[in-house]
Design a protein around this motif. Structure first.
Motif, mmCIF file in Angstrom:
data_model
loop_
_atom_site.group_PDB
_atom_site.id
_atom_site.type_symbol
_atom_site.label_atom_id
_atom_site.label_comp_id
_atom_site.label_asym_id
_atom_site.label_seq_id
_atom_site.Cartn_x
_atom_site.Cartn_y
_atom_site.Cartn_z
ATOM 1 N N ARG A 6 39.673 50.986 30.613
ATOM 2 C CA ARG A 6 39.531 51.020 32.071
ATOM 3 C C ARG A 6 40.531 50.090 32.727
ATOM 4 N NH1 ARG A 6 39.113 46.077 32.321
ATOM 5 N NH2 ARG A 6 37.322 44.817 31.757
ATOM 6 N N ALA A 8 40.468 47.798 36.346
ATOM 7 C CA ALA A 8 39.416 47.359 37.260
ATOM 8 C C ALA A 8 39.999 46.547 38.405
ATOM 9 C CB ALA A 8 38.407 46.534 36.464
ATOM 10 N N PRO A 9 40.830 47.184 39.226
ATOM 11 C CA PRO A 9 41.403 46.400 40.331
ATOM 12 C C PRO A 9 40.355 46.074 41.397
ATOM 13 C CG PRO A 9 42.063 48.705 40.504
ATOM 14 C CD PRO A 9 41.289 48.575 39.223
ATOM 15 N N SER A 10 40.588 44.975 42.068
ATOM 16 C CA SER A 10 39.730 44.630 43.205
ATOM 17 C C SER A 10 40.399 45.170 44.461
ATOM 18 C CB SER A 10 39.590 43.115 43.324
ATOM 19 O OG SER A 10 38.972 42.618 42.175
ATOM 20 N N ASP A 42 36.450 46.839 41.356
ATOM 21 C CA ASP A 42 35.674 45.591 41.317
ATOM 22 C C ASP A 42 35.547 45.077 42.746
ATOM 23 O OD1 ASP A 42 35.523 45.837 38.607
ATOM 24 O OD2 ASP A 42 36.633 44.012 38.120
ATOM 25 N N TYR A 184 32.052 38.782 39.036
ATOM 26 C CA TYR A 184 32.879 39.633 38.175
ATOM 27 C C TYR A 184 32.634 39.416 36.677
ATOM 28 C CZ TYR A 184 36.844 40.262 35.144
ATOM 29 O OH TYR A 184 37.607 40.547 34.059
ATOM 30 N N SER A 188 31.424 42.912 35.106
ATOM 31 C CA SER A 188 32.426 43.573 34.297
ATOM 32 C C SER A 188 31.871 43.887 32.905
ATOM 33 C CB SER A 188 33.638 42.638 34.201
ATOM 34 O OG SER A 188 34.654 43.244 33.483
ATOM 35 N N ARG A 202 44.194 43.868 29.091
ATOM 36 C CA ARG A 202 44.441 43.201 30.380
ATOM 37 C C ARG A 202 45.399 42.040 30.179
ATOM 38 N NH1 ARG A 202 38.216 40.993 31.351
ATOM 39 N NH2 ARG A 202 38.023 39.781 29.445
ATOM 40 N N HIS A 206 43.440 36.522 31.508
ATOM 41 C CA HIS A 206 42.004 36.735 31.286
ATOM 42 C C HIS A 206 41.516 36.217 29.940
ATOM 43 C CE1 HIS A 206 40.841 38.911 34.867
ATOM 44 N NE2 HIS A 206 41.987 39.571 34.819
#
Ligand code: GLU
Length: 451
Positions: A6, A8-10, A42, A184, A188, A202, A206
Motif C-alpha cells: 500500500r 498511505a499518503p496524508s 491517512d 497514525y 496504520s 516506505r 520510518h
C-alpha cells in the motif's frame, strides 16, 4: 498469500517527488509479483487533511498511470480503531496517561540534562484508581500509550538487511490523543492487518516507527487472531544533486507543478524514479510495463540517490522525441495546446518539455520581435520574398534567390534570416516554419517590425 502493498499518503498537501517514488516502488513491486496495490488515505488529522488534496492525490496517481486495486480512508474507519483500542486496553497494553505536554517536556529536559535518553518514564503505570479519579475530577482527559515489551525488535529489511533495536531503547508511543483521536502509528497497523498487507515498503524515515510498530502488530495480531507481521523494505530518501535534503530544496516539486507548469511527461517521471538509486541504467521507457520488467526491490541500493531536475528534463526530451503523437496529444490538450501531428513533427525536435511548445507557437502566430543582424541582407531578402501560396519548397527557392542577389551563403545568409524571422538563433527548420509564419508576418519581421 497474494503480495499486497500500500501507499498511505496524508491528504495534507500535494504529492511530491518523494511520495511518488514510494507509490511507484510499491506499484512496481505489486505488478511484478502479480500482487495487489492499495491506496489508503491517512486522514485522521482532521485539522490538516483537506478533501481537495485527497482529490489531487487520486488525480495525480492516475495521471502517472499508477492504478490501485483497492482503496480505504482512515477517517471512515474510526469505529474499527476504537474497537481494537478497547481490546488493547482490556489486555493491559494500552494505558491511560495524564501528563500535560508541559509536564512531558519538562521530564524530557531533565532526562536530557542528566544525559539520559528521553524515554517516557511510565509514571502513569504507577497511578492507582484514586489517583486516576482525581485527575479525571480535575478535568484532565487521558491520552493512551502502548506498553512496549522490553524484548529486542529485529527484522530482515529487504533494502537495509538485518535490523536490530533493543526494546529498552524505545519509548512507549502515544496511540490515542486526549481528544480520543487515534494516531497514525496505531491506525496504520490496524489497517495493514485488516487489509492483509504483506510488505511495507516506505522511506527510511520510518525505520524508528517500524521498530515500535512491530510490537503493535504482534499485539493486534494476537488480539484479532489473524494476520502476520509484514516484510519491510525501507529505501533511502532522495537528496538533491548537491547533497541537500529533498524536502528543503525540492520538497515542493509536486506532480501538479511538473505536469501543469513544466509540462513534463508522466513517463519521464516514472522512468527516472523507477530506476533511481538502483544498479539499473536510467533510460526513457515508453510504458510502465517496460519498467515492471526488470524491477527488483533488491536492486535498491542503500546509498542516498540524488535527484537531478536536469536529468529528468533530459529524459523527458528523449521521450518526446520517441513517443507516438497519440500519447503526446492528450497531454498537449490538457495544457491547452491544439496541435496537429504535422506541426508536432516539425517542432518536437526542439521541445524538451511541453511547456516549451508555447514558444514555437508564438513564433508561428506572433508577435515576434525580430533581431536585425544584417539590414542590407534583410532588405534584399524582402525584395524577393515570394508571393503566396507558400509551401515547404518556398524557403529553398527564396534563399537561392537571396544568395544569388547578395552573394552571401551559409551561416552569413541563414543566421540573419533566422534571427529576423524568429527572434532566436536556434529552432525548428525554417523550411517548416516559413509557410506557417506566412508572407505578411514574414515581411514585417524582415523590416524589423514586431509581428
Ligand atoms: N501516512 C504516512 C506517511 O505519509 C504513511 C507511511 C507508511 O506507513 O507508509 O508518511
Amino acid at each position: 498469500m497474494t503480495p499486497t502493498v500500500r501507499i498511505a499518503p496524508s491528504p495534507t498537501g500535494l504529492l511530491h517527488i518523494g511520495n511518488i517514488r514510494a507509490a511507484l516502488t510499491n506499484w512496481l513491486f505489486a505488478r511484478k509479483l502479480g500482487g495487489q496495490f492499495m491506496l489508503r488515505l491517512d486522514d485522521t488529522d482532521l485539522e490538516r487533511s483537506r478533501p481537495e488534496y485527497a482529490e489531487a492525490i487520486e488525480r495525480d496517481l492516475k495521471w502517472l498511470g499508477l492504478d490501485w486495486d483497492f482503496f480505504a480512508r482512515q477517517s471512515d474507519r474510526m469505529d474499527r480503531y476504537a474497537a481494537v483500542a478497547e481490546g488493547l486496553k482490556a489486555a493491559g497494553l494500552l494505558y491511560p496517561c495524564y501528563e500535560t505536554s508541559e509536564e512531558l517536556s519538562l521530564k524530557r529536559k531533565m532526562q536530557l540534562g542528566r544525559g539520559l535518553p528521553p524515554l517516557y518514564d511510565r509514571a502513569a503505570l504507577k497511578l492507582d484508581d484514586a489517583a486516576r479519579a482525581k485527575f479525571e475530577a480535575d478535568g484532565r482527559k487521558p491520552h493512551w500509550r502502548f506498553r512496549l515489551s522490553p524484548d529486542d525488535v529485529t527484522w530482515d529489511d529487504l533494502v537495509q538487511g538485518p535490523k536490530h533495536f533493543p526494546g529498552t531503547a524505545l519509548s512507549d508511543p502515544v496511540l490515542i490523543r486526549e481528544d480520543g483521536v487515534p494516531l497514525y502509528t496505531f491506525c496504520s497497523v490496524v489497517d495493514d492487518v485488516d487489509f492483509d498487507i504483506t510488505h511495507v515498503i516506505r522511506g527510511e524515515d520510518h525505520v524508528a516507527n517500524t521498530a515500535v510498530q512491530i510490537q503493535i502488530w504482534k499485539a493486534v495480531i494476537a488480539l484479532e487472531k489473524r494476520g502476520v507481521v509484514p516484510i519491510f523494505a525501507h529505501f533511502p530518501l532522495l537528496s538533491t544533486i548537491d547533497g541537500q535534503e529533498m524536502s528543503k530544496r525540492l520538497g515542493t516539486l509536486s506532480v501538479a507543478s511538473m505536469r501543469d507548469e513544466m509540462g513534463l511527461e508522466p513517463l519521464a517521471i516514472t522512468s527516472l524514479l523507477s530506476r533511481l538509486g538502483t544498479s539499473d541504467p536510467i533510460l526513457p521507457r515508453l510504458s510502465l510495463a517496460e519498467m515492471v520488467e526488470g524491477f527488483d526491490i533488491a536492486k535498491i541500493s542503500r546509498a542516498t540517490p540524488k535527484f537531478d531536475l536536469a536529468e529528468l528534463k533530459a529524459l523527458n526530451a528523449k521521450l518526446l522525441h520517441h513517443m507516438p503523437f497519440a500519447s503526446v496529444q492528450k497531454h498537449l490538450g490538457q495544457l491547452g495546446y491544439a496541435l496537429d501531428e504535422s506541426l508536432w513533427d516539425k517542432i518536437r525536435g526542439n521541445v524538451s518539455c511541453l511547456s516549451e511548445v508555447s514558444q514555437w507557437l508564438q513564433i508561428i502566430n506572433g508577435p515576434v520581435t525580430p533581431q536585425v543582424a544584417d539590414a542590407a541582407l534583410l532588405s534584399a531578402a524582402l525584395a524577393c520574398l515570394p508571393t503566396a501560396p507558400w509551401s515547404q519548397d518556398t524557403w529553398g527557392a527564396w534563399t537561392k534567390q537571396v544568395k544569388a542577389d547578395t552573394g552571401l551563403a551559409g551561416k552569413a545568409l541563414f543566421m540573419p534570416l533566422r534571427l529576423a524571422l524568429t527572434g532566436l538563433d536556434h529552432g525548428p527548420e525554417l523550411k517548416d516554419l516559413l509557410p506557417l509564419i506566412g508572407p505578411e508576418k514574414a515581411a514585417a519581421r524582415l523590416k524589423g517590425i514586431a509581428a
